[in-house]
Write a protein that holds these residues in place. Sequence first.
Motif, PDB file in Angstrom:
ATOM      1  N   THR A 187       2.368   9.854 -43.562  1.00  0.00           N
ATOM      2  CA  THR A 187       1.612   8.927 -44.407  1.00  0.00           C
ATOM      3  C   THR A 187       2.042   9.060 -45.862  1.00  0.00           C
ATOM      4  O   THR A 187       2.252   8.073 -46.562  1.00  0.00           O
ATOM      5  CB  THR A 187       0.102   9.201 -44.266  1.00  0.00           C
ATOM      6  OG1 THR A 187      -0.274   8.968 -42.912  1.00  0.00           O
ATOM      7  CG2 THR A 187      -0.705   8.305 -45.180  1.00  0.00           C
ATOM      8  N   ASP A 214       1.481   2.278 -40.710  1.00  0.00           N
ATOM      9  CA  ASP A 214       1.036   3.641 -40.432  1.00  0.00           C
ATOM     10  C   ASP A 214       0.205   3.641 -39.143  1.00  0.00           C
ATOM     11  O   ASP A 214      -0.908   3.128 -39.129  1.00  0.00           O
ATOM     12  CB  ASP A 214       0.207   4.160 -41.614  1.00  0.00           C
ATOM     13  CG  ASP A 214       0.228   5.671 -41.705  1.00  0.00           C
ATOM     14  OD1 ASP A 214       0.724   6.309 -40.755  1.00  0.00           O
ATOM     15  OD2 ASP A 214      -0.248   6.203 -42.721  1.00  0.00           O
ATOM     16  N   GLU A 215       0.768   4.185 -38.094  1.00  0.00           N
ATOM     17  CA  GLU A 215       0.101   4.239 -36.788  1.00  0.00           C
ATOM     18  C   GLU A 215      -0.548   2.898 -36.434  1.00  0.00           C
ATOM     19  O   GLU A 215      -1.759   2.813 -36.241  1.00  0.00           O
ATOM     20  CB  GLU A 215      -0.997   5.307 -36.810  1.00  0.00           C
ATOM     21  CG  GLU A 215      -0.569   6.559 -37.528  1.00  0.00           C
ATOM     22  CD  GLU A 215      -0.520   7.775 -36.622  1.00  0.00           C
ATOM     23  OE1 GLU A 215      -0.864   7.643 -35.437  1.00  0.00           O
ATOM     24  OE2 GLU A 215      -0.117   8.838 -37.103  1.00  0.00           O
TER      25      GLU A 215
HETATM   26 MG   LIG Z   1      -0.922   9.834 -41.375  1.00  0.00          MG
END
Ligand SMILES: [Mg+2]
Lengths: 233, 217
Positions: B45, B162-163
């Motif tokens: 991140t 992000d994910e």
């Molecule tokens: Mg993360």
Amino acid sequence: MNGLLLTTQQALQLLLYGDAELWSIVLLSFSVSLKAILLTTPFGLLLAFGLHHGNFPGIRFILAFFNSLLSVPTVVVGLFLYVLLTRQGPFGDLKLLFTQSAMVIGQMILCFPVLVALGYAAIQAADRRVWETSRTLGAPTWYTILTIFYEVRFGLLAAVLTGFGRVISEVGISMMVGGNIMGYTRNITTAIALETSKGEFAQGIALGLVLLSLSFLLTAFLSYIQSKKGVIT
Amino acid sequence: MSGPLFVFHGIEKTFAEDEILRKVDLSLYPAKCILLTGKNGSGKTTLLKIIAGLEKPEKAEIEISGKLHCWKKVMPIIRKEIIYLHQQAFLFSGTVESNVAYGLRFTSLTREQRRESLKKALERSGLTDLAKQQANTLSGGVQQRVAFTRAWILKPKVLLLDEPVSNMDQESREKACLLIQRMKSAGMSIVITSHVPQYFDGLADVQFDLVNGKLLQ
Ligand SMILES: [Mg+2]
Ligand SMILES: Nc1ncnc2c1ncn2[C@@H]1O[C@H](COP(=O)(O)OP(=O)(O)OP(=O)(O)O)[C@@H](O)[C@H]1O
């Protein structure tokens, strides 16, 4: 006991039949205090924002300072301002003592810490993703700040209302730098003090009722906002 | 193959003495997808946020068409080309429509063009019927779709996800992957982080593992 009933009755009559003198005092109070809160709000909230997003040493200290100013006695602010504005004082030439402007300035000093401290608390509650999302979508800094303010608008409104409650009900500053001049600087609180000292309770009670209703309204509205805050964030 | 859009060199990031990123290099090519894996807390991140200009690195340089610039100087210029999407999207209070339109006002489009672009984007993502709904009343999956659309409408050169599918069921996951594939085909450079690389098998062109602050292929 009978006397008290009678004066209360008189007070209600003054209120209901629109006594001109009484309502002009109420109007003056609102005019001064609204100016004070409206002029202070942008600066207070921007400083609150800066304290939250800024990254320099001493922020904790500044916050603690403003928190301690939350409960500063109003007569002390009045005294401080009086010393500055009195004819021999450093700002004596401005001839501001015993004017509405002096009252506005004093009340601005009074509500500034409220706006900074409570504004900070509100902004701190904002999700970090608000800033990041706004920035990454291309917003300039000022627009991002407005977005954050909008997301925490209930908390900020609570700060403003609390500040307003503090200035509209203060008596020390208005008395000392306003001077309680009829039709010019006499507001609700200084009028109550004067009428009471003269033994004329009816007008005092009438004005007191106005102030009380206002404070009930503010409190009710504030708790409504608190419940909103819970739902939204 | 066309050259890279941006090449990040020597990204370094430390949190309280903890070296999260040690001289990380990353090249972003148009119409390519990078998959970034790594353990929890390995710094995925953080890396994406530095690339998006949301987090400050201790050190980093950016190469654009063969020229090196320092991160601080060019980030304000290139940040408009790069959009970061949170693992859990944040939607502003207001309607779906106002969320999707959020970034348009910072573009040079005219009012008419903006309206047209908004309409198309809502249609493309199947959000037209929800346009007037309050965004925070929607389910997580739909919120994620709104966030996708809100980024896509700006046609960024780089999209950092992000994910993106970690909270989705299989069906929404497949839909999302299709959407990402379309963005990639449209020429966007895409970086995805994930704990489950298999989800992006057909999609990713390269895979890096972030270990001890270094990228391993
Ligand atoms: Mg993360
Ligand atoms: N603002 C911050 N201040 C201090 N430490 C931070 C901050 N942000 C992240 N960290 C630390 O940096 C490390 C990397 O975090 P990061 O969120 O980038 O990891 P990640 O690879 O995305 O993890 P995950 O897989 O759980 O999403 C973590 O140890 C985290 O605790």
